[in-house]
Write an enzyme that holds these catalytic residues in place. Structure first.
Site, PDB file in Angstrom:
ATOM      1  N   GLY A   5      40.969   1.915 -37.662  1.00  5.95           N
ATOM      2  CA  GLY A   5      40.612   2.974 -38.609  1.00  5.95           C
ATOM      3  C   GLY A   5      39.681   2.524 -39.724  1.00  5.95           C
ATOM      4  O   GLY A   5      39.160   3.347 -40.476  1.00  5.95           O
ATOM      5  N   GLY A   6      39.506   1.199 -39.857  1.00  4.84           N
ATOM      6  CA  GLY A   6      38.522   0.684 -40.811  1.00  4.84           C
ATOM      7  C   GLY A   6      38.841   0.990 -42.253  1.00  4.84           C
ATOM      8  O   GLY A   6      39.993   1.244 -42.633  1.00  4.84           O
ATOM      9  N   GLY A  37      35.399 -10.980 -34.851  1.00  7.22           N
ATOM     10  CA  GLY A  37      34.379 -11.119 -33.815  1.00  7.22           C
ATOM     11  C   GLY A  37      33.133 -11.804 -34.365  1.00  7.22           C
ATOM     12  O   GLY A  37      32.750 -11.602 -35.514  1.00  7.22           O
ATOM     13  N   GLY A  96      34.523   6.999 -57.818  1.00  9.16           N
ATOM     14  CA  GLY A  96      34.950   6.906 -59.222  1.00  9.16           C
ATOM     15  C   GLY A  96      35.582   8.210 -59.700  1.00  9.16           C
ATOM     16  O   GLY A  96      36.631   8.199 -60.357  1.00  9.16           O
ATOM     17  N   HIS A 123      38.115  39.257 -45.050  1.00  8.42           N
ATOM     18  CA  HIS A 123      38.447  39.576 -46.432  1.00  8.42           C
ATOM     19  C   HIS A 123      39.957  39.586 -46.625  1.00  8.42           C
ATOM     20  O   HIS A 123      40.667  40.107 -45.771  1.00  8.42           O
ATOM     21  CB  HIS A 123      37.883  40.956 -46.793  1.00  8.42           C
ATOM     22  CG  HIS A 123      38.297  41.412 -48.160  1.00  8.42           C
ATOM     23  ND1 HIS A 123      37.684  40.933 -49.303  1.00  8.42           N
ATOM     24  CD2 HIS A 123      39.272  42.273 -48.564  1.00  8.42           C
ATOM     25  CE1 HIS A 123      38.260  41.486 -50.360  1.00  8.42           C
ATOM     26  NE2 HIS A 123      39.234  42.300 -49.941  1.00  8.42           N
TER      27      HIS A 123
HETATM   28  C1  LIG Z   1      37.987   4.815 -51.632  1.00 12.35           C
HETATM   29  C2  LIG Z   1      37.075   5.335 -50.573  1.00 12.35           C
HETATM   30  C3  LIG Z   1      37.117   6.676 -50.252  1.00 12.35           C
HETATM   31  C4  LIG Z   1      36.292   7.170 -49.253  1.00 12.35           C
HETATM   32  N1  LIG Z   1      36.372   8.494 -48.963  1.00 12.35           N
HETATM   33  C5  LIG Z   1      35.577   9.004 -48.002  1.00 12.35           C
HETATM   34  C6  LIG Z   1      35.670  10.360 -47.640  1.00 12.35           C
HETATM   35  O1  LIG Z   1      36.460  11.121 -48.199  1.00 12.35           O
HETATM   36  N2  LIG Z   1      34.876  10.822 -46.653  1.00 12.35           N
HETATM   37  C7  LIG Z   1      33.984  10.007 -46.020  1.00 12.35           C
HETATM   38  O2  LIG Z   1      33.278  10.482 -45.123  1.00 12.35           O
HETATM   39  N3  LIG Z   1      33.879   8.699 -46.329  1.00 12.35           N
HETATM   40  C8  LIG Z   1      34.655   8.180 -47.301  1.00 12.35           C
HETATM   41  N4  LIG Z   1      34.574   6.853 -47.589  1.00 12.35           N
HETATM   42  C9  LIG Z   1      33.591   6.027 -46.865  1.00 12.35           C
HETATM   43  C10 LIG Z   1      34.113   5.655 -45.480  1.00 12.35           C
HETATM   44  O3  LIG Z   1      35.322   4.968 -45.604  1.00 12.35           O
HETATM   45  C11 LIG Z   1      33.085   4.810 -44.742  1.00 12.35           C
HETATM   46  O4  LIG Z   1      31.846   5.462 -44.736  1.00 12.35           O
HETATM   47  C12 LIG Z   1      33.507   4.572 -43.303  1.00 12.35           C
HETATM   48  O5  LIG Z   1      34.758   3.929 -43.240  1.00 12.35           O
HETATM   49  C13 LIG Z   1      32.463   3.729 -42.573  1.00 12.35           C
HETATM   50  O6  LIG Z   1      32.871   3.514 -41.267  1.00 12.35           O
HETATM   51  P1  LIG Z   1      32.402   2.229 -40.445  1.00 12.35           P
HETATM   52  O7  LIG Z   1      33.033   2.365 -39.107  1.00 12.35           O
HETATM   53  O8  LIG Z   1      30.937   2.106 -40.524  1.00 12.35           O
HETATM   54  O9  LIG Z   1      32.994   0.979 -41.227  1.00 12.35           O
HETATM   55  P2  LIG Z   1      34.444   0.615 -41.774  1.00 12.35           P
HETATM   56  O10 LIG Z   1      35.312   1.802 -41.865  1.00 12.35           O
HETATM   57  O11 LIG Z   1      34.214  -0.182 -42.998  1.00 12.35           O
HETATM   58  O12 LIG Z   1      35.064  -0.289 -40.630  1.00 12.35           O
HETATM   59  C14 LIG Z   1      34.566  -1.553 -40.339  1.00 12.35           C
HETATM   60  C15 LIG Z   1      35.683  -2.383 -39.763  1.00 12.35           C
HETATM   61  O13 LIG Z   1      35.118  -3.573 -39.228  1.00 12.35           O
HETATM   62  C16 LIG Z   1      36.035  -4.632 -39.418  1.00 12.35           C
HETATM   63  N5  LIG Z   1      35.277  -5.887 -39.342  1.00 12.35           N
HETATM   64  C17 LIG Z   1      34.297  -6.329 -40.168  1.00 12.35           C
HETATM   65  N6  LIG Z   1      33.814  -7.493 -39.720  1.00 12.35           N
HETATM   66  C18 LIG Z   1      34.509  -7.792 -38.594  1.00 12.35           C
HETATM   67  C19 LIG Z   1      34.472  -8.867 -37.670  1.00 12.35           C
HETATM   68  N7  LIG Z   1      33.582  -9.863 -37.787  1.00 12.35           N
HETATM   69  N8  LIG Z   1      35.329  -8.857 -36.639  1.00 12.35           N
HETATM   70  C20 LIG Z   1      36.222  -7.853 -36.469  1.00 12.35           C
HETATM   71  N9  LIG Z   1      36.296  -6.817 -37.320  1.00 12.35           N
HETATM   72  C21 LIG Z   1      35.450  -6.790 -38.351  1.00 12.35           C
HETATM   73  C22 LIG Z   1      36.613  -4.356 -40.799  1.00 12.35           C
HETATM   74  O14 LIG Z   1      37.873  -4.995 -40.935  1.00 12.35           O
HETATM   75  C23 LIG Z   1      36.712  -2.830 -40.787  1.00 12.35           C
HETATM   76  O15 LIG Z   1      38.002  -2.413 -40.396  1.00 12.35           O
HETATM   77  C24 LIG Z   1      35.401   6.310 -48.572  1.00 12.35           C
HETATM   78  C25 LIG Z   1      35.374   4.947 -48.885  1.00 12.35           C
HETATM   79  C26 LIG Z   1      36.189   4.468 -49.866  1.00 12.35           C
HETATM   80  C27 LIG Z   1      36.153   2.997 -50.179  1.00 12.35           C
END
Ligand SMILES: Cc1cc2nc3c(=O)[nH]c(=O)nc-3n(C[C@H](O)[C@H](O)[C@H](O)COP(=O)(O)OP(=O)(O)OC[C@H]3O[C@@H](n4cnc5c(N)ncnc54)[C@H](O)[C@@H]3O)c2cc1C
Length: 468
Positions: free
Chosen positions: A41-42, A117, A187, A447
């Site tokens: 879920g990142g 990775g 923020g 409505h």
């Molecule tokens: C507080 C907060 C609130 C947010 N609210 C929203 C919202 O309401 N709506 C919205 O659209 N976006 C929101 N965001 C932004 C959103 O979380 C990101 O845009 C989104 O998660 C990006 O997805 P991604 O898959 O690119 O990366 P990420 O979600 O950052 O996932 C990347 C993953 O890669 C893994 N990783 C990194 N390097 C390695 C490696 N070498 N080997 C294995 N794994 C690795 C990390 O552990 C991570 O789990 C918010 C962000 C924050 C911080």
């Protein structure tokens, strides 16, 4: 094909990576997803979108119970905050959803590899997991490693007194005075959470307005609304120093344009000035993947890096750093790798601020249209004139639709209001279909519904709103 060889290996299990994995598997490719966090879920599910929305929801209920229920005729004896229970609910929501992705991986036969990775060479990924290292072969590698908090020079984040968004999602007590550095989406959302829970909150912003990239009218009105709710803003100001001690943090703040400094005392400081691409430990130098000066992975229109067989999506390639943008890119790259024509329409990516009222935006702002020399018409409708918003007692804000002056095609929309984040979907769909404001205006809306404000704004583009 051996168990250690895949059509696609995705590094990162966030919204970009896990969605790419599921879509690629749906299309018949063999897929592994490498994630080092220990849960899928990142950023979004673990320390971003989901926990922040859980806290926003709980704190909104607390605020309603304290201030709003009485005018609906609901009398409460007293309202107490149980912060531990509130945080516990948030953690439960997060673990339920992250486990849900594991189930989706099982259902779609995606191999989930826990570990860090590293791209050893095009076609080879080394996974450093709890049981040591293993190398897996991949016809295609997708970098989906996301982003990390941008630090503020000279200020050390300790996640206790000086916190990033991650720390601000898990404070053990309500701070007396929370200073938020940065009046962007994160923020304002987290500032709102802690204000509702009882903190005095001051937001310090370098630029001269809150939500700087948004349509200026929206920024100004939203700032007024948040100020009325109790958030204090210090604009055109920069924090140059933060000293954390036993009693709290002393911040040194100067006017952005230069001038005498002042000191501000805070119990907790949240640094929320943005996010930066995360590529640490990926070995990109060794394989020669090109990065931009700001560290984003450079890709072409098909998400291909300069190294054959290596692709990148999501926050790590820049653009709108949003979960749904990463997901769209995840689907597009999976379809491209399966020989289809995956595509993302970057003109129709919505952005939402989940404060109350919410703010939602898509397409161009008035300032952008003016800068581009595009003649446009504005249709605006206030929620004060929407019967459902009035019945709900949630009538702050408006819907504003910008349409091409000649063709009437919708170019952008900006909403402040109840459920703005859901209402914007109709306008995103309209933009995907290249619709005119007239198309929305001629669509029957139930409505009494908040969506009628969208219809009325579309009518207002042509000067014929009914209820104002
Ligand atoms: C507080 C907060 C609130 C947010 N609210 C929203 C919202 O309401 N709506 C919205 O659209 N976006 C929101 N965001 C932004 C959103 O979380 C990101 O845009 C989104 O998660 C990006 O997805 P991604 O898959 O690119 O990366 P990420 O979600 O950052 O996932 C990347 C993953 O890669 C893994 N990783 C990194 N390097 C390695 C490696 N070498 N080997 C294995 N794994 C690795 C990390 O552990 C991570 O789990 C918010 C962000 C924050 C911080």
């Amino acid at each position: 094909m051996s168990a250690e060889s895949f059509d696609v290996v995705i590094i990162g299990g966030g919204p970009g990576g896990y969605v790419a994995a599921i879509r690629a598997a749906q299309l018949g490719l063999t897929v592994a997803c490498v994630e080092k966090r220990g849960s899928l879920g990142g950023t979004c599910l673990n320390v971003g979108c989901i926990p922040s929305k859980a806290l926003l929801q709980s704190s909104h209920k607390y605020e309603e119970a304290r201030h709003d229920f009485a005018q609906h005729g609901v009398k409460l004896g007293g309202v107490d905050l149980d912060l531990a229970a509130l945080m516990g609910r948030k953690d439960k929501v997060v673990s339920g959803l992250t486990k849900g992705i594991e189930s989706l991986f099982k259902k779609n036969k995606v191999t989930y590899l826990i570990g860090a990775g590293r791209i050893a060479a095009p076609g080879g990924v080394v996974v450093a997991g709890p049981d040591g290292e293993r190398t897996i072969a991949a016809k295609s590698i997708i970098i989906a490693t996301g982003s990390d908090v941008t630090p503020l020079p000279g200020i050390t984040i300790d996640e206790q007194r000086i916190v990033s968004s991650t720390g601000a999602l898990a404070l053990a007590a309500v701070p007396k005075h929370l200073v938020v550095i940065g009046a962007g989406v994160i923020g304002l959302e987290l500032g709102s959470v802690w204000r509702r829970l009882g903190a005095e909150v001051t937001v310090i912003e370098f630029l001269d307005r809150a939500l700087p990239p948004f349509d200026a009218e929206v920024s100004k009105q939203m700032q007024r609304i948040l100020q009325k709710q109790g958030l204090a803003f210090k604009l055109s100001a920069k924090v140059t120093k933060a000293v954390a001690g036993e009693a709290g943090v002393t911040l040194t703040v100067e006017p952005a344009a230069g001038g005498p400094a002042e000191e501000i005392a805070a119990d907790v400081v949240l640094v929320a000035i943005g996010r930066k691409p995360y590529t640490e430990g990926l070995g990109l130098d060794a394989v020669g993947v090109a990065l931009s000066p700001k560290g984003f992975v450079i890709v072409d229109g098909h998400f291909a890096t300069n190294v054959p067989g290596v692709y990148a999506i999501g926050d790590v390639i820049g653009g709108a750093m949003l979960a749904h943008k990463a997901e769209e890119e995840g689907i597009a790259i999976a379809e491209i790798l399966a020989g289809q024509h995956g595509h993302v329409n970057y003109e129709a990516i919505p952005g939402v601020v989940y404060t109350w009222p919410e703010v939602a935006t898509v397409g161009k702002s008035e300032e952008e249209l003016k800068k581009a020399g595009i003649a446009y018409k504005v249709g605006k409708f206030p929620f004060m004139a929407n019967s459902r918003a009035r019945a709900n007692d949630d009538a702050d804000g408006f819907v504003k639709i910008l349409a091409d002056a000649t063709t009437d095609r919708v170019l952008g929309a900006h909403i402040i209001g109840p459920s703005a984040g859901d209402l914007i979907a109709e306008i995103v769909l309209a933009m995907e279909f290249g619709a005119a404001a007239e198309d929305i205006a001629r669509t029957c809306h139930a409505h009494p519904g908040l969506g009628e404000a969208v219809k009325e704004a579309a009518l207002a583009v042509d000067g014929r709103a009914i209820h104002i």
